[in-house]
Design a protein around this motif. Structure first.
Motif, PDB file in Angstrom:
ATOM      1  N   LEU A  29      51.721  81.174 -54.854  1.00 57.46           N
ATOM      2  CA  LEU A  29      52.315  80.288 -55.859  1.00 57.46           C
ATOM      3  C   LEU A  29      52.232  80.924 -57.236  1.00 57.46           C
ATOM      4  O   LEU A  29      51.191  81.447 -57.638  1.00 57.46           O
ATOM      5  N   ALA A  41      50.280  72.292 -63.158  1.00 57.23           N
ATOM      6  CA  ALA A  41      50.221  71.244 -64.184  1.00 57.23           C
ATOM      7  C   ALA A  41      51.288  70.180 -63.954  1.00 57.23           C
ATOM      8  O   ALA A  41      51.281  69.146 -64.615  1.00 57.23           O
ATOM      9  N   PRO A  62      41.742  76.496 -60.731  1.00 55.10           N
ATOM     10  CA  PRO A  62      41.389  75.211 -61.339  1.00 55.10           C
ATOM     11  C   PRO A  62      42.283  74.804 -62.507  1.00 55.10           C
ATOM     12  O   PRO A  62      42.347  75.497 -63.514  1.00 55.10           O
ATOM     13  N   VAL A  63      42.959  73.684 -62.334  1.00 57.41           N
ATOM     14  CA  VAL A  63      43.698  73.031 -63.430  1.00 57.41           C
ATOM     15  C   VAL A  63      43.252  71.560 -63.394  1.00 57.41           C
ATOM     16  O   VAL A  63      43.765  70.761 -62.609  1.00 57.41           O
ATOM     17  N   SER A  65      33.058  77.520 -61.042  1.00 58.43           N
ATOM     18  CA  SER A  65      32.263  78.278 -62.024  1.00 58.43           C
ATOM     19  C   SER A  65      30.780  77.994 -61.827  1.00 58.43           C
ATOM     20  O   SER A  65      30.386  76.851 -61.527  1.00 58.43           O
ATOM     21  N   PRO A  88      31.659  81.551 -59.487  1.00 57.63           N
ATOM     22  CA  PRO A  88      31.224  82.815 -60.087  1.00 57.63           C
ATOM     23  C   PRO A  88      30.509  82.598 -61.406  1.00 57.63           C
ATOM     24  O   PRO A  88      30.789  81.654 -62.149  1.00 57.63           O
ATOM     25  N   ASN A 142      35.280  90.246 -68.288  1.00 57.02           N
ATOM     26  CA  ASN A 142      35.250  89.791 -69.688  1.00 57.02           C
ATOM     27  C   ASN A 142      35.063  90.968 -70.630  1.00 57.02           C
ATOM     28  O   ASN A 142      35.562  90.976 -71.754  1.00 57.02           O
TER      29      ASN A 142
END
Ligand SMILES: NC(=O)c1ccc[n+]([C@@H]2O[C@H](COP(=O)([O-])OP(=O)(O)OC[C@H]3O[C@@H](n4cnc5c(N)ncnc54)[C@H](OP(=O)(O)O)[C@@H]3O)[C@@H](O)[C@H]2O)c1
Length: 287
Positions: free
Chosen positions: A30, A51, A70-71, A95, A126, A132
């Motif tokens: 997707l 969304a 995740p939304v 998370s 995670p 990062n």
């Protein structure tokens, strides 16, 4: 069995797709932008926006398992749609902040939506992504071979994105992972100073660590834009996880976990990847 991968163009999502394809699974990916998604040949790519759950109806048809990016705002509707269409197991990209109790309004509601639906679930939580450091330090390393950092001795257990994907894929493909929560950290406590050293070694050139004030680092990250600007206040200690103002101190970054978690190895059967290995994987990104 068809597996739907949402967030399929993400740093973790792409690896989930890659691993599933390598394992011979039937994958549907997707994305909001199929035309520019650059997903592998031979898989089904569908348009949809997490969304806007009304765009997902055709994406769910014939799907048994799903990797869920995740939304939170729409998680309940998305999950209801998936389960109503026959999805039987959802693996959530969550998370470690849920485990430590800091995250109550982002990943937690997504986990709760999945659990409330009655579907089989696995939560992959995670800790700090090694990636990062590519978003934060990459621009200044590429431009000037320098990292500007206020807390060089702060240490954590950053995790390689491939270990996150491997845990998720194992939960999608194998039985025995329903109802399990997997905190996925890296294998070693490694300071920012040693992370810079590992990157320097990987690219084969010196990288200077310039110790700056938190204010100077914040200014630098804000000017950099993107992930660095969006996360500067949190990552430099100017705000806590809930967005409340705080004063940056090195102590504020003390590990909430007492040690590395062997989760990746327990779930996948292979040791979690080190920061040095990650730096080698991304050496060209830093050059
Ligand atoms: N950074 C950390 O230290 C850390 C730690 C713990 C957890 N996390 C979690 O991990 C996530 C990052 O994972 P990642 O690196 O794989 O993601 P990523 O590289 O940020 O990419 C996310 C993908 O999700 C898709 N997406 C975003 N909003 C969407 C929507 N409304 N509908 C459909 N697709 C949407 C986008 O694909 P398209 O544009 O193709 O639609 C995008 O490529 C974070 O968002 C956070 O939740 C991060």
């Amino acid at each position: 069995m068809t597996i739907l991968v949402t967030g399929a163009t993400g740093m973790v999502g792409r690896l989930v797709v890659e691993r599933l394809v390598a394992a011979g699974a039937r994958v549907r990916a997707l994305t909001r932008s199929p035309g520019t998604a650059r997903l592998p040949e031979g898989i089904e790519v569908v348009a949809g926006d997490l969304a806007d759950p009304s765009t997902l109806v055709s994406a769910f048809g014939g799907v048994q398992r799903m990797y869920l990016f995740p939304v939170p705002a729409t998680a309940r509707e998305v999950v209801a749609g998936a389960v109503g269409a026959g999805v039987r197991h959802i693996v959530v990209l969550s998370s470690g902040a849920v485990t430590t109790g800091f995250d109550t309004d982002f990943h937690l509601p997504v986990e709760q939506a999945v659990e409330a639906s009655g579907v089989a679930w696995t939560h992959v939580r995670p800790g700090e992504f090694m990636l990062n450091k590519l978003w934060l330090w990459g621009p200044s390393i590429r431009a000037d071979r320098v990292v500007r950092e206020p807390f060089p001795d702060t240490a954590w257990y950053p995790v390689h994105e491939r270990d996150i994907a491997d845990v998720a894929v194992t939960a999608l493909l194998q039985s025995g992972h329903a109802g399990r929560v997997y905190d996925v950290n890296g294998p070693q406590l490694i300071s920012h100073r040693d992370q810079v050293r590992a990157i320097a070694e990987a690219i084969g050139e010196d990288v200077r660590l310039e110790v700056v004030t938190p204010d100077r680092a914040r200014q630098h990250y804000r000017e950099q834009g993107g992930f660095a600007a969006a996360n500067a206040d949190f990552l430099l200690g100017f705000e806590d996880y809930s967005g409340n103002d705080t004063a940056p101190t090195a102590e504020a970054f003390g590990p909430a976990f007492t040690g590395p978690l062997p989760t990746a190895e327990q779930v996948t059967g292979r040791p979690a990847r080190t920061f040095a290995a990650w730096a080698h994987d991304h050496a060209d990104d830093f050059r």
